[in-house]
Write a protein that holds these residues in place. Structure first.
Motif, PDB file in Angstrom:
ATOM      1  N   VAL A  12       6.386   9.724  -7.097  1.00  0.00           N
ATOM      2  CA  VAL A  12       7.692   9.787  -6.533  1.00  0.00           C
ATOM      3  C   VAL A  12       8.473   8.971  -7.565  1.00  0.00           C
ATOM      4  O   VAL A  12       9.790   9.340  -7.397  1.00  0.00           O
ATOM      5  CB  VAL A  12       7.871   9.126  -4.996  1.00  0.00           C
ATOM      6  N   PHE A  13       8.135   8.028  -8.148  1.00  0.00           N
ATOM      7  CA  PHE A  13       9.131   7.220  -9.206  1.00  0.00           C
ATOM      8  C   PHE A  13       8.832   7.769 -10.530  1.00  0.00           C
ATOM      9  O   PHE A  13       7.765   7.519 -10.972  1.00  0.00           O
ATOM     10  CB  PHE A  13       8.691   5.775  -9.118  1.00  0.00           C
ATOM     11  N   MET A  69      10.129  -5.974  -9.982  1.00  0.00           N
ATOM     12  CA  MET A  69       9.418  -4.736  -9.509  1.00  0.00           C
ATOM     13  C   MET A  69       8.243  -4.417 -10.726  1.00  0.00           C
ATOM     14  O   MET A  69       7.178  -4.089 -10.542  1.00  0.00           O
ATOM     15  CB  MET A  69      10.353  -3.447  -9.486  1.00  0.00           C
ATOM     16  N   GLY A  70       8.697  -4.793 -12.142  1.00  0.00           N
ATOM     17  CA  GLY A  70       7.773  -4.318 -13.093  1.00  0.00           C
ATOM     18  C   GLY A  70       6.599  -5.421 -13.110  1.00  0.00           C
ATOM     19  O   GLY A  70       5.418  -5.116 -13.226  1.00  0.00           O
ATOM     20  N   ALA A 104      11.752   3.041  -8.169  1.00  0.00           N
ATOM     21  CA  ALA A 104      10.873   2.070  -7.120  1.00  0.00           C
ATOM     22  C   ALA A 104      11.794   0.849  -6.824  1.00  0.00           C
ATOM     23  O   ALA A 104      11.824   0.893  -5.464  1.00  0.00           O
ATOM     24  CB  ALA A 104       9.789   1.596  -8.114  1.00  0.00           C
ATOM     25  N   VAL A 105      12.681   0.260  -7.583  1.00  0.00           N
ATOM     26  CA  VAL A 105      13.357  -0.797  -7.026  1.00  0.00           C
ATOM     27  C   VAL A 105      14.563  -0.212  -5.979  1.00  0.00           C
ATOM     28  O   VAL A 105      14.634  -0.726  -4.889  1.00  0.00           O
ATOM     29  CB  VAL A 105      14.518  -1.272  -8.145  1.00  0.00           C
ATOM     30  N   LYS A 106      15.080   0.788  -6.276  1.00  0.00           N
ATOM     31  CA  LYS A 106      16.100   1.743  -5.148  1.00  0.00           C
ATOM     32  C   LYS A 106      15.123   1.955  -3.680  1.00  0.00           C
ATOM     33  O   LYS A 106      15.657   1.998  -2.759  1.00  0.00           O
ATOM     34  CB  LYS A 106      16.880   2.844  -5.848  1.00  0.00           C
ATOM     35  N   GLU A 138       0.791  -1.352   0.028  1.00  0.00           N
ATOM     36  CA  GLU A 138       0.185  -0.044  -0.120  1.00  0.00           C
ATOM     37  C   GLU A 138       0.852   1.219   0.049  1.00  0.00           C
ATOM     38  O   GLU A 138       0.695   2.180  -0.714  1.00  0.00           O
ATOM     39  CB  GLU A 138      -1.196   0.058   1.270  1.00  0.00           C
ATOM     40  N   GLN A 139       2.002   1.237   0.729  1.00  0.00           N
ATOM     41  CA  GLN A 139       2.843   2.378   0.660  1.00  0.00           C
ATOM     42  C   GLN A 139       3.479   2.487  -0.521  1.00  0.00           C
ATOM     43  O   GLN A 139       3.698   3.560  -1.071  1.00  0.00           O
ATOM     44  CB  GLN A 139       3.869   2.244   1.752  1.00  0.00           C
ATOM     45  N   LEU A 140       3.970   1.577  -1.246  1.00  0.00           N
ATOM     46  CA  LEU A 140       4.446   1.701  -2.479  1.00  0.00           C
ATOM     47  C   LEU A 140       3.373   2.257  -3.588  1.00  0.00           C
ATOM     48  O   LEU A 140       3.596   3.023  -4.343  1.00  0.00           O
ATOM     49  CB  LEU A 140       4.868   0.305  -3.171  1.00  0.00           C
TER      50      LEU A 140
END
Length: 157
Positions: free
Chosen positions: A96-97, A120-121, A103-105, A86-88
């Motif tokens: 943000v990304f 991640m994709g 996003a990975v970082k 949910e945070q992601l």
């Protein structure tokens, strides 16, 4: 381990899972005397796939052929908790990304979980996160004309 023709037919008829049902169908046809070439044609599968199924069956029997799934994640749990996911999603919605690598970082820094670019994709797809990329604009585009919805309004005659 080796099953008779009637037993394979019964297993095939009772099976609900389409993927396993195809395998049982193949084994039944082979037990009936069909050739590998005929079975692959009937089932519409590649010969290599059929030979892999046969190898599994010969090595471990039906019980070990059943749990083997084709490709994919095979039911593995996500490395992130529901709260972390949910945070992601929230961070992605905020913009943000700029890239998946961002996003990975971020996930590695925030949650100490290492994802590959492709992992991640895949997670983005499962979470319904889509890249938000602005549409490209032509260099000669006239912002005033676009606001008014008129073609060629910026050109002088």
């Amino acid at each position: 381990m080796a099953r008779g023709e009637k037993e394979l037919l019964e297993l095939y008829k009772k099976e609900q899972d389409v993927e396993i049902r195809s395998r049982l169908h193949a084994f039944w046809l082979l037990r009936k005397g069909y050739s590998v070439a005929e079975v692959k044609k009937v089932l519409g599968i590649h010969e290599r796939t059929l030979r892999r199924w046969i190898a599994w069956y010969r090595a471990w029997g039906i019980e070990e052929v059943r749990p083997r799934k084709k490709g994919g994640r095979q039911g593995r749990e996500c490395w992130l908790s529901a709260e972390q996911k949910e945070q992601l999603k929230a961070k992605a919605a905020e913009g943000v990304f700029k890239t998946i690598q961002d996003a990975v970082k971020w996930v590695a820094k925030e949650f100490k979980v290492k994802y590959s670019y492709w992992g991640m994709g895949s997670l983005f797809v499962r979470l319904g996160i889509k890249k938000k990329v602005p549409r490209p604009k032509a260099e000669k585009a006239c912002a005033e004309a676009q606001k008014e919805g008129k073609k060629g309004a910026c050109f002088s005659s």
